[in-house]
Enzyme design. Structure first.
Site, PDB file in Angstrom:
ATOM      1  N   GLY A  10      45.475 117.856 -76.513  1.00  0.00           N
ATOM      2  CA  GLY A  10      46.545 117.359 -77.276  1.00  0.00           C
ATOM      3  C   GLY A  10      46.211 117.131 -78.802  1.00  0.00           C
ATOM      4  O   GLY A  10      46.544 116.306 -79.549  1.00  0.00           O
ATOM      5  N   GLY A  13      48.325 116.254 -81.745  1.00  0.00           N
ATOM      6  CA  GLY A  13      49.268 115.633 -81.593  1.00  0.00           C
ATOM      7  C   GLY A  13      49.019 114.160 -82.392  1.00  0.00           C
ATOM      8  O   GLY A  13      48.067 114.038 -83.221  1.00  0.00           O
ATOM      9  N   ARG A  14      49.879 113.196 -82.347  1.00  0.00           N
ATOM     10  CA  ARG A  14      49.769 112.049 -83.191  1.00  0.00           C
ATOM     11  C   ARG A  14      48.325 111.350 -83.053  1.00  0.00           C
ATOM     12  O   ARG A  14      47.685 110.952 -83.771  1.00  0.00           O
ATOM     13  CB  ARG A  14      51.014 110.947 -83.116  1.00  0.00           C
ATOM     14  N   ALA A 105      43.886 104.777 -69.193  1.00  0.00           N
ATOM     15  CA  ALA A 105      43.957 103.631 -69.944  1.00  0.00           C
ATOM     16  C   ALA A 105      45.564 103.595 -70.402  1.00  0.00           C
ATOM     17  O   ALA A 105      45.983 104.186 -71.445  1.00  0.00           O
ATOM     18  CB  ALA A 105      43.127 103.327 -71.162  1.00  0.00           C
ATOM     19  N   PRO A 106      46.381 102.730 -69.889  1.00  0.00           N
ATOM     20  CA  PRO A 106      47.723 102.475 -70.457  1.00  0.00           C
ATOM     21  C   PRO A 106      47.912 102.212 -71.988  1.00  0.00           C
ATOM     22  O   PRO A 106      48.765 102.644 -72.668  1.00  0.00           O
ATOM     23  CB  PRO A 106      48.661 101.454 -69.739  1.00  0.00           C
ATOM     24  N   HIS A 135      58.773 100.921 -80.195  1.00  0.00           N
ATOM     25  CA  HIS A 135      58.083 102.000 -80.438  1.00  0.00           C
ATOM     26  C   HIS A 135      58.672 102.883 -81.459  1.00  0.00           C
ATOM     27  O   HIS A 135      59.965 103.085 -81.664  1.00  0.00           O
ATOM     28  CB  HIS A 135      57.581 102.984 -79.257  1.00  0.00           C
ATOM     29  N   LYS A 139      58.652 108.890 -79.395  1.00  0.00           N
ATOM     30  CA  LYS A 139      58.111 108.592 -78.197  1.00  0.00           C
ATOM     31  C   LYS A 139      59.020 109.159 -77.105  1.00  0.00           C
ATOM     32  O   LYS A 139      60.095 109.020 -77.137  1.00  0.00           O
ATOM     33  CB  LYS A 139      57.944 107.266 -77.928  1.00  0.00           C
TER      34      LYS A 139
HETATM   35  N1  NDP Z   1      46.907 104.969 -74.028  1.00  0.00           N
HETATM   36  C1  NDP Z   1      47.124 104.895 -75.554  1.00  0.00           C
HETATM   37  O1  NDP Z   1      46.709 103.732 -75.887  1.00  0.00           O
HETATM   38  C2  NDP Z   1      48.100 105.639 -75.949  1.00  0.00           C
HETATM   39  C3  NDP Z   1      48.703 106.542 -75.284  1.00  0.00           C
HETATM   40  N2  NDP Z   1      49.681 107.390 -76.124  1.00  0.00           N
HETATM   41  C4  NDP Z   1      50.385 108.366 -75.327  1.00  0.00           C
HETATM   42  O2  NDP Z   1      49.514 109.722 -75.549  1.00  0.00           O
HETATM   43  C5  NDP Z   1      50.645 110.737 -75.372  1.00  0.00           C
HETATM   44  C6  NDP Z   1      50.480 111.579 -76.511  1.00  0.00           C
HETATM   45  O3  NDP Z   1      51.405 110.842 -77.529  1.00  0.00           O
HETATM   46  P1  NDP Z   1      51.464 111.268 -79.154  1.00  0.00           P
HETATM   47  O4  NDP Z   1      50.298 111.460 -79.636  1.00  0.00           O
HETATM   48  O5  NDP Z   1      52.298 110.246 -79.800  1.00  0.00           O
HETATM   49  O6  NDP Z   1      52.419 112.584 -78.585  1.00  0.00           O
HETATM   50  P2  NDP Z   1      52.506 114.083 -79.556  1.00  0.00           P
HETATM   51  O7  NDP Z   1      53.727 114.612 -79.075  1.00  0.00           O
HETATM   52  O8  NDP Z   1      52.287 113.632 -80.970  1.00  0.00           O
HETATM   53  O9  NDP Z   1      51.052 114.690 -79.159  1.00  0.00           O
HETATM   54  C7  NDP Z   1      51.093 115.491 -77.696  1.00  0.00           C
HETATM   55  C8  NDP Z   1      50.383 116.677 -78.077  1.00  0.00           C
HETATM   56  O10 NDP Z   1      49.793 117.377 -77.105  1.00  0.00           O
HETATM   57  C9  NDP Z   1      50.331 118.903 -77.005  1.00  0.00           C
HETATM   58  N3  NDP Z   1      50.331 119.426 -75.598  1.00  0.00           N
HETATM   59  C10 NDP Z   1      51.599 119.543 -74.946  1.00  0.00           C
HETATM   60  N4  NDP Z   1      51.246 120.001 -73.725  1.00  0.00           N
HETATM   61  C11 NDP Z   1      50.129 120.429 -73.754  1.00  0.00           C
HETATM   62  C12 NDP Z   1      49.141 121.037 -73.056  1.00  0.00           C
HETATM   63  N5  NDP Z   1      49.446 121.331 -71.826  1.00  0.00           N
HETATM   64  N6  NDP Z   1      47.690 121.088 -73.343  1.00  0.00           N
HETATM   65  C13 NDP Z   1      47.258 120.590 -74.445  1.00  0.00           C
HETATM   66  N7  NDP Z   1      48.125 120.142 -75.446  1.00  0.00           N
HETATM   67  C14 NDP Z   1      49.544 119.956 -75.012  1.00  0.00           C
HETATM   68  C15 NDP Z   1      51.550 118.552 -77.914  1.00  0.00           C
HETATM   69  O11 NDP Z   1      51.816 120.193 -78.476  1.00  0.00           O
HETATM   70  P3  NDP Z   1      53.458 120.335 -78.671  1.00  0.00           P
HETATM   71  O12 NDP Z   1      53.773 119.498 -79.965  1.00  0.00           O
HETATM   72  O13 NDP Z   1      53.522 121.676 -78.761  1.00  0.00           O
HETATM   73  O14 NDP Z   1      54.169 120.001 -77.631  1.00  0.00           O
HETATM   74  C16 NDP Z   1      51.056 117.880 -78.962  1.00  0.00           C
HETATM   75  O15 NDP Z   1      50.551 118.248 -79.967  1.00  0.00           O
HETATM   76  C17 NDP Z   1      51.935 110.121 -74.895  1.00  0.00           C
HETATM   77  O16 NDP Z   1      51.984 110.056 -73.455  1.00  0.00           O
HETATM   78  C18 NDP Z   1      51.761 108.517 -75.536  1.00  0.00           C
HETATM   79  O17 NDP Z   1      52.559 107.721 -74.645  1.00  0.00           O
HETATM   80  C19 NDP Z   1      49.867 107.241 -77.320  1.00  0.00           C
HETATM   81  C20 NDP Z   1      49.244 106.307 -78.125  1.00  0.00           C
HETATM   82  C21 NDP Z   1      48.188 105.457 -77.490  1.00  0.00           C
HETATM   83  O1  LIG Z   2      53.591 106.755 -77.266  1.00  0.00           O
HETATM   84  C1  LIG Z   2      52.966 105.806 -78.018  1.00  0.00           C
HETATM   85  O2  LIG Z   2      52.951 105.909 -79.101  1.00  0.00           O
HETATM   86  C2  LIG Z   2      52.214 104.982 -77.250  1.00  0.00           C
HETATM   87  N1  LIG Z   2      52.129 105.174 -75.807  1.00  0.00           N
HETATM   88  C3  LIG Z   2      51.443 104.361 -74.998  1.00  0.00           C
HETATM   89  C4  LIG Z   2      52.411 103.707 -73.831  1.00  0.00           C
HETATM   90  O3  LIG Z   2      53.498 104.305 -73.795  1.00  0.00           O
HETATM   91  O4  LIG Z   2      52.198 102.380 -73.976  1.00  0.00           O
HETATM   92  C5  LIG Z   2      50.692 103.341 -75.769  1.00  0.00           C
HETATM   93  C6  LIG Z   2      51.079 102.714 -77.003  1.00  0.00           C
HETATM   94  O5  LIG Z   2      52.093 101.904 -76.777  1.00  0.00           O
HETATM   95  C7  LIG Z   2      51.663 103.862 -78.001  1.00  0.00           C
END
Ligand code: NDP
Ligand SMILES: O=C(O)C1=N[C@H](C(=O)O)C[C@H](O)C1
Length: 250
Positions: A10, A13-14, A105-106, A135, A139
């Site tokens: 990923g 991604g963000r 890690a949620p 959020h 999301k």
């Molecule tokens: N635990 C924590 O502290 C946090 C967790 N999160 C979680 O992380 C996840 C990602 O969030 P976020 O970055 O905002 O989302 P994004 O959509 O910005 O990023 C996800 C990335 O993963 C890519 N992707 C999709 N499928 C695959 C695959 N099979 N293999 C590799 N890459 C893939 C996407 O590509 P494409 O754009 O082409 O689909 C995209 O670039 C979410 O579930 C979010 O809730 C987020 C922030 C903090």
């Molecule tokens: O998608 C997000 O941005 C985030 N996802 C995680 C969640 O679903 O709890 C962690 C954080 O809140 C950011």
């Protein structure tokens, strides 16, 4: 000392793009691969990755982890969408690959982890509790993984303390007006331009309320937790759920 060989899934991604920068900047780590949708998972093996940081989406995470565990690659997982069934499936695949460690890690931010801990502590002292998570509008999942976990931890603490069900006289309501029911705790999701990741846990008792609020203002808030997870998961085989397990909170 040799550097930890880390890959990010990923990576465009963000949070993934921020994780790529954090791994590159860490003196004890080397970024060996940054994969996006459509890239071959075999690259992880070819690059000699020891740890994968999984930041994709709920539809992709299970397949990615299955591959990592089968190849003995440790994983630090931020992706949301976890259910008891998914955790059981992961435990089964880990049992067949006993050297591998997976951290789910949620939330990687210290403030969010502490919010969950404080909420657990407060849970048994109040009659009422509701969770509001807020959020950014891109999301995909609701409620957030953090809010779902917070509600589960609160519900468990209340059950262990023998708390009565929450008071709520609602007899008619529009669908969704009282939020999602997570183990008896109402969870409300707000999606708003300008926000990143925020959560309030509201407790109510006779004549008083307590609000615990956490705000992630930038994706950098998640990076120390991700790097800690990478450092600790390599010596922690099996499944660990929650970064608090690596924080020595006592
Ligand atoms: N635990 C924590 O502290 C946090 C967790 N999160 C979680 O992380 C996840 C990602 O969030 P976020 O970055 O905002 O989302 P994004 O959509 O910005 O990023 C996800 C990335 O993963 C890519 N992707 C999709 N499928 C695959 C695959 N099979 N293999 C590799 N890459 C893939 C996407 O590509 P494409 O754009 O082409 O689909 C995209 O670039 C979410 O579930 C979010 O809730 C987020 C922030 C903090
Ligand atoms: O998608 C997000 O941005 C985030 N996802 C995680 C969640 O679903 O709890 C962690 C954080 O809140 C950011």
């Amino acid at each position: 000392m040799s550097k930890l060989r880390v890959a990010v899934l990923g990576a465009q991604g963000r949070i993934g793009s921020e994780a790529v920068r954090a791994v590159e900047a860490a003196e004890d780590m080397e970024l060996v691969a940054g994969l996006g949708r459509g890239d071959k998972l075999e690259t992880l093996v070819e690059a000699g990755a020891q740890v994968v940081v999984e930041l994709t989406n709920p539809g992709a995470v299970m397949g990615n982890l299955d591959f990592c565990v089968r190849h003995g690659i440790h994983a630090v997982v931020g992706t949301t969408g976890w259910t008891d069934e998914r955790l059981a499936q992961l435990r089964t695949s880990l049992a067949a690959s006993p050297g591998a460690g997976v951290l789910i890690a949620p939330n990687f931010s210290i403030g969010a982890v502490l919010t969950m801990q404080f909420a657990q502590q407060a849970a048994r002292f109040f009659e009422s509790v509701e969770v509001v998570e807020l959020h950014h509008p891109k999301k995909a999942d609701a409620p957030s993984g953090t809010a779902a976990r917070t509600a589960q931890l609160i519900a468990k603490a209340r059950e262990e303390a023998g708390c009565a069900p929450q008071p709520d006289a609602t007899s008619t309501a529009l669908e969704g007006a009282r939020g999602a029911d997570v183990d008896g705790v109402p969870v409300h999701s707000v999606r708003l331009r300008g926000l990143l990741a925020h959560q309030e846990v509201l407790f109510g008792g006779e004549g008083e309320t307590l609000t615990i609020r956490h705000d992630s203002l930038h994706h950098s808030s998640f990076m120390p937790g991700i790097l800690l997870g990478v450092r600790r998961v390599v010596t922690t085989p099996g499944l660990t759920v929650g970064l608090e397990n690596f924080l020595d909170l006592g």
